[in-house]
Design a protein around this motif. Structure first.
Motif, PDB file in Angstrom:
ATOM      1  N   PRO A  92       0.790  -1.237   0.000  1.00  0.00           N
ATOM      2  CA  PRO A  92       0.000   0.000   0.000  1.00  0.00           C
ATOM      3  C   PRO A  92       0.822   1.288   0.000  1.00  0.00           C
ATOM      4  O   PRO A  92       0.277   2.377  -0.155  1.00  0.00           O
ATOM      5  CB  PRO A  92      -0.788  -0.111   1.311  1.00  0.00           C
ATOM      6  N   MET A  93       2.134   1.169   0.208  1.00  0.00           N
ATOM      7  CA  MET A  93       2.996   2.366   0.274  1.00  0.00           C
ATOM      8  C   MET A  93       4.386   1.902  -0.143  1.00  0.00           C
ATOM      9  O   MET A  93       4.682   0.701  -0.129  1.00  0.00           O
ATOM     10  CB  MET A  93       3.000   2.887   1.730  1.00  0.00           C
ATOM     11  N   SER A  94       5.254   2.824  -0.487  1.00  0.00           N
ATOM     12  CA  SER A  94       6.598   2.409  -0.890  1.00  0.00           C
ATOM     13  C   SER A  94       7.416   2.033   0.343  1.00  0.00           C
ATOM     14  O   SER A  94       7.165   2.513   1.451  1.00  0.00           O
ATOM     15  CB  SER A  94       7.300   3.541  -1.638  1.00  0.00           C
ATOM     16  N   GLY A  95       8.424   1.194   0.124  1.00  0.00           N
ATOM     17  CA  GLY A  95       9.352   0.859   1.205  1.00  0.00           C
ATOM     18  C   GLY A  95      10.135   2.091   1.627  1.00  0.00           C
ATOM     19  O   GLY A  95      10.510   2.249   2.786  1.00  0.00           O
ATOM     20  N   LEU A 116      13.574  -7.951   0.640  1.00  0.00           N
ATOM     21  CA  LEU A 116      13.847  -7.626   2.044  1.00  0.00           C
ATOM     22  C   LEU A 116      15.275  -7.101   2.115  1.00  0.00           C
ATOM     23  O   LEU A 116      16.182  -7.681   1.508  1.00  0.00           O
ATOM     24  CB  LEU A 116      13.719  -8.884   2.916  1.00  0.00           C
ATOM     25  N   VAL A 117      15.461  -6.002   2.837  1.00  0.00           N
ATOM     26  CA  VAL A 117      16.800  -5.444   2.986  1.00  0.00           C
ATOM     27  C   VAL A 117      17.252  -5.687   4.427  1.00  0.00           C
ATOM     28  O   VAL A 117      16.480  -5.521   5.363  1.00  0.00           O
ATOM     29  CB  VAL A 117      16.796  -3.931   2.656  1.00  0.00           C
ATOM     30  N   VAL A 154      10.550  -2.611  -1.658  1.00  0.00           N
ATOM     31  CA  VAL A 154      11.244  -3.075  -0.447  1.00  0.00           C
ATOM     32  C   VAL A 154      10.158  -3.358   0.588  1.00  0.00           C
ATOM     33  O   VAL A 154       9.480  -2.445   1.056  1.00  0.00           O
ATOM     34  CB  VAL A 154      12.237  -2.018   0.077  1.00  0.00           C
ATOM     35  N   VAL A 155       9.992  -4.641   0.942  1.00  0.00           N
ATOM     36  CA  VAL A 155       8.871  -4.999   1.817  1.00  0.00           C
ATOM     37  C   VAL A 155       9.232  -4.937   3.294  1.00  0.00           C
ATOM     38  O   VAL A 155       8.347  -5.002   4.148  1.00  0.00           O
ATOM     39  CB  VAL A 155       8.295  -6.390   1.468  1.00  0.00           C
ATOM     40  N   GLY A 156      10.509  -4.807   3.596  1.00  0.00           N
ATOM     41  CA  GLY A 156      10.879  -4.710   5.013  1.00  0.00           C
ATOM     42  C   GLY A 156      12.360  -4.449   5.161  1.00  0.00           C
ATOM     43  O   GLY A 156      13.138  -4.614   4.214  1.00  0.00           O
ATOM     44  N   GLU A 157      12.739  -3.991   6.364  1.00  0.00           N
ATOM     45  CA  GLU A 157      14.153  -3.777   6.687  1.00  0.00           C
ATOM     46  C   GLU A 157      14.464  -4.522   7.972  1.00  0.00           C
ATOM     47  O   GLU A 157      13.915  -4.176   9.026  1.00  0.00           O
ATOM     48  CB  GLU A 157      14.487  -2.292   6.936  1.00  0.00           C
ATOM     49  N   GLU A 158      15.351  -5.523   7.888  1.00  0.00           N
ATOM     50  CA  GLU A 158      15.875  -6.102   9.132  1.00  0.00           C
ATOM     51  C   GLU A 158      17.113  -5.278   9.436  1.00  0.00           C
ATOM     52  O   GLU A 158      18.212  -5.588   9.004  1.00  0.00           O
ATOM     53  CB  GLU A 158      16.195  -7.599   8.928  1.00  0.00           C
ATOM     54  N   MET A 159      16.920  -4.171  10.102  1.00  0.00           N
ATOM     55  CA  MET A 159      18.031  -3.277  10.439  1.00  0.00           C
ATOM     56  C   MET A 159      17.597  -2.355  11.582  1.00  0.00           C
ATOM     57  O   MET A 159      16.436  -2.399  12.000  1.00  0.00           O
ATOM     58  CB  MET A 159      18.518  -2.493   9.208  1.00  0.00           C
ATOM     59  N   ASP A 180      18.063 -15.604  12.147  1.00  0.00           N
ATOM     60  CA  ASP A 180      16.704 -16.174  12.212  1.00  0.00           C
ATOM     61  C   ASP A 180      15.663 -15.126  11.819  1.00  0.00           C
ATOM     62  O   ASP A 180      14.693 -15.435  11.118  1.00  0.00           O
ATOM     63  CB  ASP A 180      16.395 -16.672  13.641  1.00  0.00           C
ATOM     64  N   ASP A 181      15.868 -13.882  12.281  1.00  0.00           N
ATOM     65  CA  ASP A 181      14.919 -12.812  11.944  1.00  0.00           C
ATOM     66  C   ASP A 181      14.863 -12.558  10.436  1.00  0.00           C
ATOM     67  O   ASP A 181      13.794 -12.324   9.871  1.00  0.00           O
ATOM     68  CB  ASP A 181      15.302 -11.499  12.648  1.00  0.00           C
ATOM     69  N   VAL A 182      16.035 -12.564   9.794  1.00  0.00           N
ATOM     70  CA  VAL A 182      16.077 -12.306   8.341  1.00  0.00           C
ATOM     71  C   VAL A 182      15.238 -13.357   7.617  1.00  0.00           C
ATOM     72  O   VAL A 182      14.384 -13.028   6.775  1.00  0.00           O
ATOM     73  CB  VAL A 182      17.539 -12.308   7.813  1.00  0.00           C
ATOM     74  N   VAL A 183      15.447 -14.622   7.976  1.00  0.00           N
ATOM     75  CA  VAL A 183      14.724 -15.712   7.288  1.00  0.00           C
ATOM     76  C   VAL A 183      13.228 -15.619   7.595  1.00  0.00           C
ATOM     77  O   VAL A 183      12.380 -15.726   6.696  1.00  0.00           O
ATOM     78  CB  VAL A 183      15.309 -17.085   7.697  1.00  0.00           C
ATOM     79  N   ARG A 184      12.907 -15.388   8.877  1.00  0.00           N
ATOM     80  CA  ARG A 184      11.484 -15.304   9.263  1.00  0.00           C
ATOM     81  C   ARG A 184      10.797 -14.146   8.533  1.00  0.00           C
ATOM     82  O   ARG A 184       9.707 -14.291   7.971  1.00  0.00           O
ATOM     83  CB  ARG A 184      11.381 -15.103  10.790  1.00  0.00           C
ATOM     84  N   MET A 185      11.447 -12.977   8.523  1.00  0.00           N
ATOM     85  CA  MET A 185      10.826 -11.819   7.872  1.00  0.00           C
ATOM     86  C   MET A 185      10.670 -12.044   6.374  1.00  0.00           C
ATOM     87  O   MET A 185       9.653 -11.664   5.779  1.00  0.00           O
ATOM     88  CB  MET A 185      11.656 -10.547   8.112  1.00  0.00           C
ATOM     89  N   ALA A 186      11.688 -12.639   5.754  1.00  0.00           N
ATOM     90  CA  ALA A 186      11.617 -12.878   4.302  1.00  0.00           C
ATOM     91  C   ALA A 186      10.390 -13.744   3.988  1.00  0.00           C
ATOM     92  O   ALA A 186       9.650 -13.479   3.037  1.00  0.00           O
ATOM     93  CB  ALA A 186      12.899 -13.538   3.815  1.00  0.00           C
ATOM     94  N   LYS A 187      10.153 -14.766   4.833  1.00  0.00           N
ATOM     95  CA  LYS A 187       8.993 -15.649   4.604  1.00  0.00           C
ATOM     96  C   LYS A 187       7.693 -14.910   4.875  1.00  0.00           C
ATOM     97  O   LYS A 187       6.765 -14.933   4.067  1.00  0.00           O
ATOM     98  CB  LYS A 187       9.093 -16.876   5.513  1.00  0.00           C
ATOM     99  N   ASP A 188       7.622 -14.241   6.043  1.00  0.00           N
ATOM    100  CA  ASP A 188       6.382 -13.545   6.442  1.00  0.00           C
ATOM    101  C   ASP A 188       5.956 -12.503   5.408  1.00  0.00           C
ATOM    102  O   ASP A 188       4.771 -12.283   5.177  1.00  0.00           O
ATOM    103  CB  ASP A 188       6.598 -12.766   7.746  1.00  0.00           C
TER     104      ASP A 188
END
Ligand code: BJ8
Length: 427
Positions: free
Chosen positions: A233-236, A284-285, A308-313, A358-366
């Motif tokens: 609904p919005m840009s990353g 995912l970044v 960009v659907v999320g930032e693990e940072m 673990d967070d990177v993999v989980r977020m990429a899937k979610d």
């Protein structure tokens, strides 16, 4: 019709000791970058108008608010890292602000006191201080540093020669002994800010601060959750900006505006309305933080047609994914909860740091990512060292990874665009 003239903040900036001609140049450059990255985007949600407004006044109205607060006896505390607990600062009646560290500035002066091969984030904050162009650090009665990476902890010694600096010692492991040690550091910080403000932290003031900061993180979680949708609904880039602004803005106001934005995004998701076509490639970044005005990578990815659907940072999920428990009744229990929540942040300065992987993999899937881009600032040994483990884990989860090492200069934009486009092609 009469037009309202934009307020002139030069006198306030001069009183803060800024170098006015250099600061004017900086504002002009940031305004140009913002216009190119943000104002060219189609179909932005209305709620992003608040982000535009805050950004346009980031050195103006917000600094005026800090200035007014200080003139009434309030204290402002500047930070560079997620490990400094904002709840403690607020409970003592002070305000917390993130400090400028996202643009190349005065490197010639910086390189006279630290090695050229230092990461851009450290060189940037030192450059802003030496060139006198950051009104946030000049408004900070105290800067709170932390012993995360070697570069930062040595840079705080240099910064301490020219500003009031206090450093929290952070352990590098996450066992029970480390937690007990860190809990003492959090209590020491509380004593330090109590001394600064002359206010005692009480169970009531800390409970209020925990709730306020949790509410801010909850609002950002709501926004992040809408990026599971396709189309997004919005840009990353706008989501990144919202997280960047979370470090600067007034807490209750920001929370309210972000909840309004989240309402709008949820309604867009319900209608299937997006800013990119359904089926656009999703990335995912992960990696080192992106401080304002570092929008380079997101801009490249989204101008290439992906989202960009999320930032693990630290300017992403690490900032808002965990909350401090709200169940404690005594001051001591609240300090325990704060210590526990903050030690849980997955920075590469910890060993081991499996939680991040673990967070990177989980977020990429979610988030339904098609690929992961691992972004590291040049000369950041910690995150560069983790690139191998990130790549192994993401590939094992069936997704491709692109590693990027860069800095704040725009010289490599052409080359990065080519690499990102090639990566998107193969997704
Ligand atoms: S919690 S990521 S904000 S330390 S990029 S200065 S690590 S050499 S920024 Fe960070 Fe706190 Fe960790 Fe987050 Fe050093 Fe690396 Fe530079 Fe870095």
């Amino acid at each position: 019709m009469t037009e309202t003239a934009a307020p002139d903040y030069h006198q306030m900036w001069a009183e803060l000791g800024l170098d006015l001609p250099t600061h004017d140049m900086l504002l002009q450059a940031v305004g140009g970058m913002y216009g190119d990255a943000y104002l060219t985007q189609p179909n932005r949600p209305e709620g992003t108008g608040y982000l535009d407004f805050v950004l346009s006044e980031v050195h103006g109205l917000r600094i005026k608010e800090l200035d007014d607060f200080r003139k009434q006896g309030g204290k402002v505390v500047g930070t560079f890292c997620l490990y400094v607990p904002e709840e403690i600062v607020r409970a003592a009646g002070a305000w917390c602000v993130g400090l400028c560290a996202g643009a190349e500035f005065a490197y010639d002066q910086v390189e006279q006191i630290m090695p050229r091969n230092t990461c851009a984030l450290i060189k940037s904050f030192m450059g802003f201080k030496l060139a006198k162009v950051c009104p946030y650090i000049e408004s900070s009665d105290l800067v709170i540093g932390e012993t995360t990476c070697d570069g930062k902890k040595k840079a705080y010694e240099l910064l301490g020669d020219i500003h009031n600096v206090y450093v929290m010692e952070l352990p590098q492991t996450k066992d029970a002994k480390a937690l007990a040690f860190w809990r003492e550091r959090v209590a020491e910080l509380m004593a330090k800010v109590e001394e600064l403000t002359g206010n005692k932290v009480t169970a009531d003031s800390l409970r209020t601060a925990i709730k306020e900061v949790n509410d801010k993180r909850r609002a950002l979680q709501r926004i992040a959750a809408t990026f599971k949708a396709d189309p997004v609904p919005m840009s990353g880039k706008d989501r990144l900006l919202a997280t960047q602004i979370a470090f600067y803005d007034d807490v209750p106001r920001f929370t309210q505006m972000m909840n309004t934005l989240a309402d709008e995004l949820e309604a867009r998701v319900a209608r299937g309305e997006g800013v990119a076509p359904k089926g656009a490639k999703r990335v995912l970044v992960t990696g080192t933080p992106m401080a304002i005005p570092n929008w380079k990578l997101h801009d490249i990815i989204e101008k290439a047609g992906a989202v960009v659907v999320g930032e693990e940072m630290c300017t992403g999920s690490r900032y808002y994914q965990d909350l401090v428990s709200e169940d404690a009744t005594t001051l001591d229990e609240m300090i325990d909860d704060i210590a526990e929540k903050y030690l849980d942040i997955n920075c590469a300065c910890f060993t081991p740091n499996q939680g991040r992987i673990d967070d990177v993999v989980r977020m990429a899937k979610d988030l339904g990512a098609d690929g992961v881009i691992d972004y590291t600032l040049n000369f950041c040994g910690l995150y560069a060292m983790e690139q191998h483990s990130v790549e192994d884990a993401v590939k094992a989860a069936g997704l491709p990874v692109l590693r990027i090492e860069t800095d704040y200069s725009m010289e490599d934009v052409g080359q990065l665009s080519t690499r990102v486009e090639a990566f998107l092609e193969m997704l």
